[in-house]
Design a protein around this motif. Structure first.
Motif, PDB file in Angstrom:
ATOM      1  N   ASN A  42       0.831  -1.213   0.000  1.00 31.52           N
ATOM      2  CA  ASN A  42       0.000   0.000   0.000  1.00 31.52           C
ATOM      3  C   ASN A  42       0.865   1.262   0.000  1.00 31.52           C
ATOM      4  O   ASN A  42       0.527   2.255  -0.648  1.00 31.52           O
ATOM      5  CB  ASN A  42      -0.927  -0.002   1.222  1.00 31.52           C
ATOM      6  CG  ASN A  42      -2.010  -1.056   1.124  1.00 31.52           C
ATOM      7  OD1 ASN A  42      -2.322  -1.529   0.028  1.00 31.52           O
ATOM      8  ND2 ASN A  42      -2.586  -1.435   2.250  1.00 31.52           N
ATOM      9  N   GLU A  43       1.989   1.191   0.743  1.00 30.32           N
ATOM     10  CA  GLU A  43       2.895   2.339   0.782  1.00 30.32           C
ATOM     11  C   GLU A  43       3.508   2.588  -0.582  1.00 30.32           C
ATOM     12  O   GLU A  43       3.653   3.744  -1.021  1.00 30.32           O
ATOM     13  CB  GLU A  43       3.989   2.078   1.823  1.00 30.32           C
ATOM     14  CG  GLU A  43       4.918   3.251   2.059  1.00 30.32           C
ATOM     15  CD  GLU A  43       4.244   4.402   2.778  1.00 30.32           C
ATOM     16  OE1 GLU A  43       4.697   5.560   2.604  1.00 30.32           O
ATOM     17  OE2 GLU A  43       3.250   4.159   3.505  1.00 30.32           O
ATOM     18  N   LYS A  44       3.871   1.517  -1.252  1.00 34.99           N
ATOM     19  CA  LYS A  44       4.457   1.643  -2.584  1.00 34.99           C
ATOM     20  C   LYS A  44       3.468   2.277  -3.560  1.00 34.99           C
ATOM     21  O   LYS A  44       3.830   3.176  -4.335  1.00 34.99           O
ATOM     22  CB  LYS A  44       4.886   0.269  -3.089  1.00 34.99           C
ATOM     23  CG  LYS A  44       5.666   0.323  -4.401  1.00 34.99           C
ATOM     24  CD  LYS A  44       5.977  -1.079  -4.887  1.00 34.99           C
ATOM     25  CE  LYS A  44       6.850  -1.821  -3.925  1.00 34.99           C
ATOM     26  NZ  LYS A  44       7.219  -3.175  -4.424  1.00 34.99           N
ATOM     27  N   ILE A  45       2.226   1.824  -3.510  1.00 32.96           N
ATOM     28  CA  ILE A  45       1.189   2.402  -4.386  1.00 32.96           C
ATOM     29  C   ILE A  45       0.984   3.879  -4.073  1.00 32.96           C
ATOM     30  O   ILE A  45       0.845   4.713  -4.969  1.00 32.96           O
ATOM     31  CB  ILE A  45      -0.129   1.607  -4.221  1.00 32.96           C
ATOM     32  CG1 ILE A  45       0.054   0.170  -4.741  1.00 32.96           C
ATOM     33  CG2 ILE A  45      -1.279   2.296  -4.948  1.00 32.96           C
ATOM     34  CD1 ILE A  45      -1.114  -0.738  -4.443  1.00 32.96           C
ATOM     35  N   PHE A  46       0.974   4.201  -2.778  1.00 39.75           N
ATOM     36  CA  PHE A  46       0.785   5.598  -2.367  1.00 39.75           C
ATOM     37  C   PHE A  46       1.903   6.491  -2.916  1.00 39.75           C
ATOM     38  O   PHE A  46       1.650   7.590  -3.439  1.00 39.75           O
ATOM     39  CB  PHE A  46       0.741   5.669  -0.837  1.00 39.75           C
ATOM     40  CG  PHE A  46       0.763   7.062  -0.290  1.00 39.75           C
ATOM     41  CD1 PHE A  46      -0.376   7.871  -0.360  1.00 39.75           C
ATOM     42  CD2 PHE A  46       1.920   7.595   0.268  1.00 39.75           C
ATOM     43  CE1 PHE A  46      -0.353   9.163   0.133  1.00 39.75           C
ATOM     44  CE2 PHE A  46       1.942   8.888   0.762  1.00 39.75           C
ATOM     45  CZ  PHE A  46       0.805   9.679   0.693  1.00 39.75           C
TER      46      PHE A  46
END
Length: 670
Positions: free
Chosen positions: A601-605
């Motif tokens: 999720n952090e990577k997508i953000f």
């Protein structure tokens, strides 16, 4: 015409009005007395003066062939029932519509009949049950064979199907056949013996006519022969009429030989006439009976009594009374034929119903559907139509086989049409089977792994992949699922056991971090930038080395981050450096906890933020270009300067986002 032979010499005139055929027969038998010497007037002296009277009934030349056929049919039935007394009892057992009953009920009915009834009284019932059961069972076998051929791809495997219900049916039907064989053997032996006895009695009757013998002794012998004849038992039906007529003929010869006086003969004739008139009256009542079959059965008994138990009447009444009786018999027969016509009408209605059902099944055999759920609905419709077909009742016998064949063909065509669909998806099911076999193999290879950090995500992904794979052939479904489940359960049981050991270490890590947090609160900066920065990095490294803490106690990480934020604010670090150190610390924490979902999720953000900032910079640069390309623009105004400042801020922010993404991708968590 039935021949009337005198078998009674002197009958008492007791009233028997309103009695049924069986009661009438008992009364006649109980009230019959044999001739005595007092009833003969000087028989020896008048032997040649009295003309013998023949009591044989002359055939009525005006009787129609149709009436004669009716009488002959009744006589034939009575002869058959006399041969086997159990046949008379068949009328007391109701004949059900066995075609409309399910297989389970048919077996119960067969068991009840075989267990509780005499073997020959249930002959027609058993055969009807057998025909209905085998029709349904053969239809079931055809469906099971088609299902087998659909699911089985091995040509060497033979179709087998065991039905406990069929085994029970065979068991009871075998008992019935055995009982029937025993009955027939006993019956044949008794019939043969009884025939020999009766023929011997007839021969003795012939010898009674002997002028040299004493009349009293002759009468005693005659009475003895009558009693022996009465108790002699049944004989073969093909000998029935001949033997009875022969016996009666010689009895009458004996009467003629005795030269009965006219008064005794007239009394005998009068009594016989009264009994036959009462039989005629009873038949007239039977014509009003609502249950025609019951009335016709009693009519058969009345014919038997008329022939066998009641003697002749005077010649002046003989033809008249016989014509009345035969005419009433014909009327009863006509009523019975009307009943049969009505039944045939019902059977024709049933035939139309079954034709409609067959037509509906034929339509379903042409409606193409492309989904399993839709086929289930089609199959349900056919099953309902099958039940309706079996419940529709009997059809005319001459079209029964053709109707059944048409029904089987329609159902078979539907099943073939259905199977063509499932054969098309059979390949997909086999492909799915191969995919699941591969997952089972992979799960078994990993089930003993102790590298839980890297294996757990793989095992979870295997489970997700399994859910996405469609159906496999039913014969393999349970087996392959059990293998897969056992491998997964084995691995996750080990993981659970491992985590229970790890929890001890996590509690210990929490205690250490809690104590260290108190020490960190007292930490003071020296004022030397490099020294203070190294010290903070050391604190971070020490904190990480303590390890993970229990999930419910992860709030301690937030307390540690707040202290770090306060220390970073006191340092003269750039905003970028401060941001990156905070980010690095947070990512390390996520990496240690193996929380792949949050890392993803952090990577997508980060990727979205980078895209947003890049779009914003692009828009601002376009705006600058608009102002700088204006012909009258001599210098940059305040708006342009503000835009350039925003561009610089966004580019600095973009560098930070890109650096964060780079750092995240460098983590060894892929």
């Amino acid at each position: 015409m039935l021949e009337e032979k005198n078998d009674n010499l002197s009958l008492k005139g007791n009233e028997i009005d309103g009695k049924t055929a069986n009661e009438l027969q008992k009364t006649i038998q109980s009230e019959t007395s044999v001739v005595t010497e007092s009833e003969i007037s000087d028989a020896a002296a008048e032997e040649n003066t009295v003309n013998p009277v023949s009591e044989t009934v002359i055939s009525n030349e005006n009787r129609t062939d149709e009436k004669q056929n009716v009488i002959d049919a009744i006589a034939e039935t009575n002869a058959e029932e006399s041969e086997d007394e159990t046949l008379k009892e068949r009328h007391d057992i109701p004949m059900l519509d066995y075609d409309a009953l399910p297989m389970e009920t048919l077996v119960s009915e067969l068991k009840n009949l075989v267990t509780n009834e005499k073997v020959m009284s249930i002959k027609e019932h058993v055969e009807e049950i057998r025909k209905a059961f085998l029709a349904k069972y053969n239809h079931l076998i055809e469906e099971k064979r088609e299902e087998f051929n659909q699911e089985n791809q091995d040509p060497n495997e033979e179709f087998q199907y065991h039905s406990p219900l069929k085994s029970k049916f065979d068991q009871y039907y075998t008992i019935y056949k055995d009982n029937k064989n025993v009955h027939f053997k006993s019956l044949q032996s008794n019939l043969k013996t009884n025939l020999e006895v009766r023929l011997a009695i007839v021969e003795e009757l012939k010898e009674l006519i002997n002028p040299q013998t004493n009349i009293k002794d002759t009468l005693n012998h005659f009475n003895e022969l009558r009693e022996r004849w009465k108790n002699a038992g049944a004989i073969p039906k093909d000998k029935y009429n001949h033997v009875w007529n022969n016996y009666h003929f010689h009895v009458e010869n004996f009467y003629d030989y005795l030269h009965l006086d006219r008064e005794a003969r007239d009394i005998d004739f009068k009594y016989n006439l009264e009994q036959k008139l009462k039989i005629i009256a009873r038949v007239q009542e039977l014509l009003k009976e609502a249950d025609i079959n019951k009335a016709f059965r009693e009519l058969q008994d009345l014919h038997r009594i008329w022939k066998e138990d009641i003697g002749p009447v005077s010649r002046e009444h003989r033809d008249e009374i016989w014509n009345q009786f035969s005419e009433l018999t014909k009327k009863m027969h006509d009523k019975r034929e009307v009943l049969f016509e009505n039944l045939r009408g019902t059977e024709l209605e049933n035939l139309e119903k079954k034709k409609e059902i067959i037509a509906k099944i034929e339509v379903l055999a042409t409606e193409k559907v492309n989904a399993h759920s839709q086929w289930l609905a089609q199959i349900e419709k056919v099953e309902a139509l099958r039940s309706e077909f079996f419940s529709a009742g009997k059809v005319p016998a001459d079209v029964n086989e053709a109707t059944w064949a048409a029904f089987k063909t329609a159902v078979r065509n539907f099943n073939s049409f259905k199977n063509s669909f499932y054969k098309d998806i059979k390949k997909d099911q086999n492909d799915n089977l191969n995919k699941k076999i591969a997952l089972v193999k992979k799960a078994k290879e990993l089930q003993e792994s102790t590298d839980f950090a890297s294996t757990t995500p793989i095992m979870k992904q295997i489970q997700e992949d399994w859910k996405k794979i469609g159906h496999v052939p039913r014969k393999y479904s349970d087996k392959i699922w059990n293998e897969f489940r056992e491998a997964c359960n084995h691995y996750f049981d080990q993981l659970k056991e491992h985590k229970s050991v790890e929890n001890v270490d996590e509690v210990e890590a929490f205690d250490k971090k809690k104590a260290y947090l108190e020490t960190l609160r007292e930490f003071q900066l020296t004022g030397d930038h490099k020294t203070d920065l190294d010290a903070i990095k050391l604190h971070i490294e020490t904190w990480k080395n303590f390890g993970k803490v229990p999930f419910p106690r992860r709030h301690i990480e937030g307390k540690f981050n707040k202290i770090l934020d306060a220390l970073f604010e006191k340092l003269s670090l750039s905003k970028k450096d401060t941001e990156m150190m905070r980010f690095s610390n947070r990512m390390d924490h996520l990496s240690e906890s193996n929380d792949t979902r949050k890392l993803d999720n952090e990577k997508i953000f980060l990727m979205r933020k980078i895209e947003e900032v890049q779009n914003e910079i692009f828009q601002l640069e376009n705006n600058i270009q608009f102002f700088t390309n204006t012909k009258n623009a001599k210098k940059e105004n305040s708006i342009v300067l503000e835009v350039r400042k925003n561009i610089a801020i966004h580019k600095e922010s973009l560098d930070v986002w890109k650096e964060k993404l780079k750092q995240l991708r460098n983590l060894n968590i892929e």
